[in-house]
Scaffold this active site. Structure first.
Site, PDB file in Angstrom:
ATOM      1  N   SER A 144      26.326 -43.561  86.886  1.00 57.03           N
ATOM      2  CA  SER A 144      26.874 -43.645  88.242  1.00 57.03           C
ATOM      3  C   SER A 144      28.376 -43.449  88.185  1.00 57.03           C
ATOM      4  O   SER A 144      29.022 -43.824  87.198  1.00 57.03           O
ATOM      5  CB  SER A 144      26.572 -45.023  88.850  1.00 57.03           C
ATOM      6  OG  SER A 144      27.264 -45.185  90.072  1.00 57.03           O
ATOM      7  N   TYR A 158      27.279 -54.009  88.158  1.00 58.21           N
ATOM      8  CA  TYR A 158      26.558 -52.723  88.145  1.00 58.21           C
ATOM      9  C   TYR A 158      27.442 -51.638  87.529  1.00 58.21           C
ATOM     10  O   TYR A 158      26.998 -50.861  86.687  1.00 58.21           O
ATOM     11  CB  TYR A 158      26.169 -52.371  89.583  1.00 58.21           C
ATOM     12  CG  TYR A 158      25.581 -50.996  89.796  1.00 58.21           C
ATOM     13  CD1 TYR A 158      24.229 -50.742  89.531  1.00 58.21           C
ATOM     14  CD2 TYR A 158      26.357 -49.954  90.289  1.00 58.21           C
ATOM     15  CE1 TYR A 158      23.684 -49.480  89.755  1.00 58.21           C
ATOM     16  CE2 TYR A 158      25.822 -48.697  90.518  1.00 58.21           C
ATOM     17  CZ  TYR A 158      24.486 -48.466  90.252  1.00 58.21           C
ATOM     18  OH  TYR A 158      23.948 -47.220  90.472  1.00 58.21           O
TER      19      TYR A 158
HETATM   20  P1  NAP Z   1      15.927 -46.351  94.612  1.00 56.76           P
HETATM   21  O1  NAP Z   1      15.740 -45.434  95.761  1.00 56.76           O
HETATM   22  O2  NAP Z   1      16.114 -47.813  94.863  1.00 56.76           O
HETATM   23  O3  NAP Z   1      14.701 -46.142  93.601  1.00 56.76           O
HETATM   24  C1  NAP Z   1      14.677 -46.881  92.426  1.00 56.76           C
HETATM   25  C2  NAP Z   1      13.481 -46.481  91.597  1.00 56.76           C
HETATM   26  O4  NAP Z   1      13.548 -47.202  90.360  1.00 56.76           O
HETATM   27  C3  NAP Z   1      12.157 -46.832  92.242  1.00 56.76           C
HETATM   28  O5  NAP Z   1      11.225 -45.846  91.880  1.00 56.76           O
HETATM   29  C4  NAP Z   1      11.805 -48.177  91.593  1.00 56.76           C
HETATM   30  O6  NAP Z   1      10.410 -48.401  91.495  1.00 56.76           O
HETATM   31  C5  NAP Z   1      12.350 -47.968  90.203  1.00 56.76           C
HETATM   32  N1  NAP Z   1      12.678 -49.179  89.482  1.00 56.76           N
HETATM   33  C6  NAP Z   1      13.617 -50.112  89.769  1.00 56.76           C
HETATM   34  N2  NAP Z   1      13.640 -51.060  88.827  1.00 56.76           N
HETATM   35  C7  NAP Z   1      12.696 -50.720  87.914  1.00 56.76           C
HETATM   36  C8  NAP Z   1      12.237 -51.299  86.714  1.00 56.76           C
HETATM   37  N3  NAP Z   1      12.767 -52.435  86.242  1.00 56.76           N
HETATM   38  N4  NAP Z   1      11.248 -50.672  86.032  1.00 56.76           N
HETATM   39  C9  NAP Z   1      10.715 -49.518  86.477  1.00 56.76           C
HETATM   40  N5  NAP Z   1      11.108 -48.922  87.615  1.00 56.76           N
HETATM   41  C10 NAP Z   1      12.082 -49.523  88.320  1.00 56.76           C
HETATM   42  O7  NAP Z   1      17.198 -45.904  93.722  1.00 56.76           O
HETATM   43  P2  NAP Z   1      17.930 -44.481  93.551  1.00 56.76           P
HETATM   44  O8  NAP Z   1      19.067 -44.449  94.481  1.00 56.76           O
HETATM   45  O9  NAP Z   1      16.942 -43.387  93.544  1.00 56.76           O
HETATM   46  O10 NAP Z   1      18.548 -44.695  92.094  1.00 56.76           O
HETATM   47  C11 NAP Z   1      18.024 -44.075  90.935  1.00 56.76           C
HETATM   48  C12 NAP Z   1      19.065 -44.145  89.829  1.00 56.76           C
HETATM   49  O11 NAP Z   1      20.264 -43.515  90.287  1.00 56.76           O
HETATM   50  C13 NAP Z   1      19.471 -45.563  89.438  1.00 56.76           C
HETATM   51  O12 NAP Z   1      19.697 -45.623  88.048  1.00 56.76           O
HETATM   52  C14 NAP Z   1      20.766 -45.779  90.193  1.00 56.76           C
HETATM   53  O13 NAP Z   1      21.591 -46.745  89.570  1.00 56.76           O
HETATM   54  C15 NAP Z   1      21.356 -44.393  90.108  1.00 56.76           C
HETATM   55  N6  NAP Z   1      22.385 -44.112  91.110  1.00 56.76           N
HETATM   56  C16 NAP Z   1      22.083 -44.104  92.444  1.00 56.76           C
HETATM   57  C17 NAP Z   1      23.099 -43.843  93.367  1.00 56.76           C
HETATM   58  C18 NAP Z   1      22.870 -43.817  94.842  1.00 56.76           C
HETATM   59  O14 NAP Z   1      23.861 -43.798  95.609  1.00 56.76           O
HETATM   60  N7  NAP Z   1      21.620 -43.797  95.311  1.00 56.76           N
HETATM   61  C19 NAP Z   1      24.400 -43.598  92.899  1.00 56.76           C
HETATM   62  C20 NAP Z   1      24.660 -43.621  91.541  1.00 56.76           C
HETATM   63  C21 NAP Z   1      23.635 -43.871  90.655  1.00 56.76           C
HETATM   64  P3  NAP Z   1       9.614 -49.366  92.534  1.00 56.76           P
HETATM   65  O15 NAP Z   1       9.891 -48.870  93.911  1.00 56.76           O
HETATM   66  O16 NAP Z   1       8.186 -49.246  92.157  1.00 56.76           O
HETATM   67  O17 NAP Z   1      10.183 -50.753  92.322  1.00 56.76           O
END
Ligand code: NAP
Length: 249
Positions: A144, A158
């Site tokens: 991130s 985080y």
């Molecule tokens: P999201 O929409 O909240 O989706 C998170 C995903 O991770 C879901 O499929 C969830 O599964 C799964 N998950 C969470 N904890 C888990 C665990 N302990 N074991 C297995 N699966 C788990 O998040 P996102 O925005 O797509 O984020 C994905 C990645 O991008 C993360 O690493 C996040 O830190 C990074 N990121 C996101 C942003 C942003 O602005 N969105 C920015 C920078 C980095 P379930 O639904 O089944 O729980």
């Protein structure tokens, strides 16, 4: 056994992970889609991938938990060999200052965002490394821009966890560079997914648009395109890279 390259995407049921799965299917990868709690969402992604004509299985497992990791990699061994790992599963917590953090919050933050990613990478290297008789492979860690910005007043924990992912990416990439494995990270900026609602700020991506040089949040598809590039042979000389996908922020 599968005839196409097998890609494991942790947290593939929603958001960025789901977009990666759908784009990978369109490019001819077979998918192992990990999720933790939302089985229906994982099944939806799997159905979309199968409709494209590839194999796509789902596997429940908490990447912060050794039993979860064992279940995930037992599925890998049933479907393998493993070509790629996208270490995507990640969580935020509610907005808080450092002086408000408690131990439970920090344990979860680092268990999912750091230790779970390192453990999944370890299991992947065991299977991919030519040193262990594997055929090589590719790992993409989802970091991130928080790692650079520090996220003061929101979630410094985080941000610190993501900085650990960056350093881990560089170190592992150098450790396995002669073993057929490339390791890179993508650093998304503010991306429009449900993660912000899980941190108590459902409007965060839209609200922060004015502080992004491109004046808009990114999409999960835009992050997925970068991940697919790093997985591809077009990135054959790219390892240890930290790719910002952040609209300039
Ligand atoms: P999201 O929409 O909240 O989706 C998170 C995903 O991770 C879901 O499929 C969830 O599964 C799964 N998950 C969470 N904890 C888990 C665990 N302990 N074991 C297995 N699966 C788990 O998040 P996102 O925005 O797509 O984020 C994905 C990645 O991008 C993360 O690493 C996040 O830190 C990074 N990121 C996101 C942003 C942003 O602005 N969105 C920015 C920078 C980095 P379930 O639904 O089944 O729980």
């Amino acid at each position: 056994m599968t005839s196409r390259p097998l890609l494991l995407v942790t947290g593939g049921s929603r958001g960025i992970g789901a977009a990666i799965c759908r784009k990978a299917a369109a490019q001819g990868y077979d998918l192992l889609i990990n999720y933790r709690s939302d089985r229906l969402a994982a099944e939806g992604v799997s159905a979309d991938c199968r409709a494209i004509g590839v194999n796509a299985e789902i596997v429940q497992g908490d990447t912060a938990d050794e039993d979860g990791i064992a279940t995930i990699f037992a599925a890998v061994d049933r479907l393998g060999p493993l070509y790629g790992l996208v270490n995507n599963a990640g969580v935020v917590d509610v907005t808080a200052r450092v002086d408000e953090f408690d131990r439970v919050r920090l344990d979860r933050m680092f268990a999912v965002n750091v230790i779970g990613k390192i453990r999944c990478a370890s299991e992947a290297v065991t299977r991919m490394s030519t040193k262990h008789g594997g055929q090589g492979g590719v790992i993409v860690n989802i970091s991130s821009m928080a790692a650079v910005i520090g996220s003061p007043g929101q979630y410094v924990d985080y941000a610190a966890a993501k900085a650990a992912v960056d350093t881990f990416t560089v170190g592992l990439s150098r450790e396995v560079a002669t073993e057929g494995i490339r390791v890179n990270a993508v650093r998304p900026g503010i991306i429009d997914t449900e993660i912000h609602a899980s941190g108590g700020l459902p409007g965060r991506a839209r609200d922060l648009a004015p502080i992004i040089p491109m004046q808009r949040p990114g999409t999960a598809d835009e992050v997925a395109d970068s991940v697919l590039y790093l997985l591809s042979p077009q990135a054959s000389y790219v390892t240890g890279a930290l790719l910002n996908v952040s609209g300039g922020r």
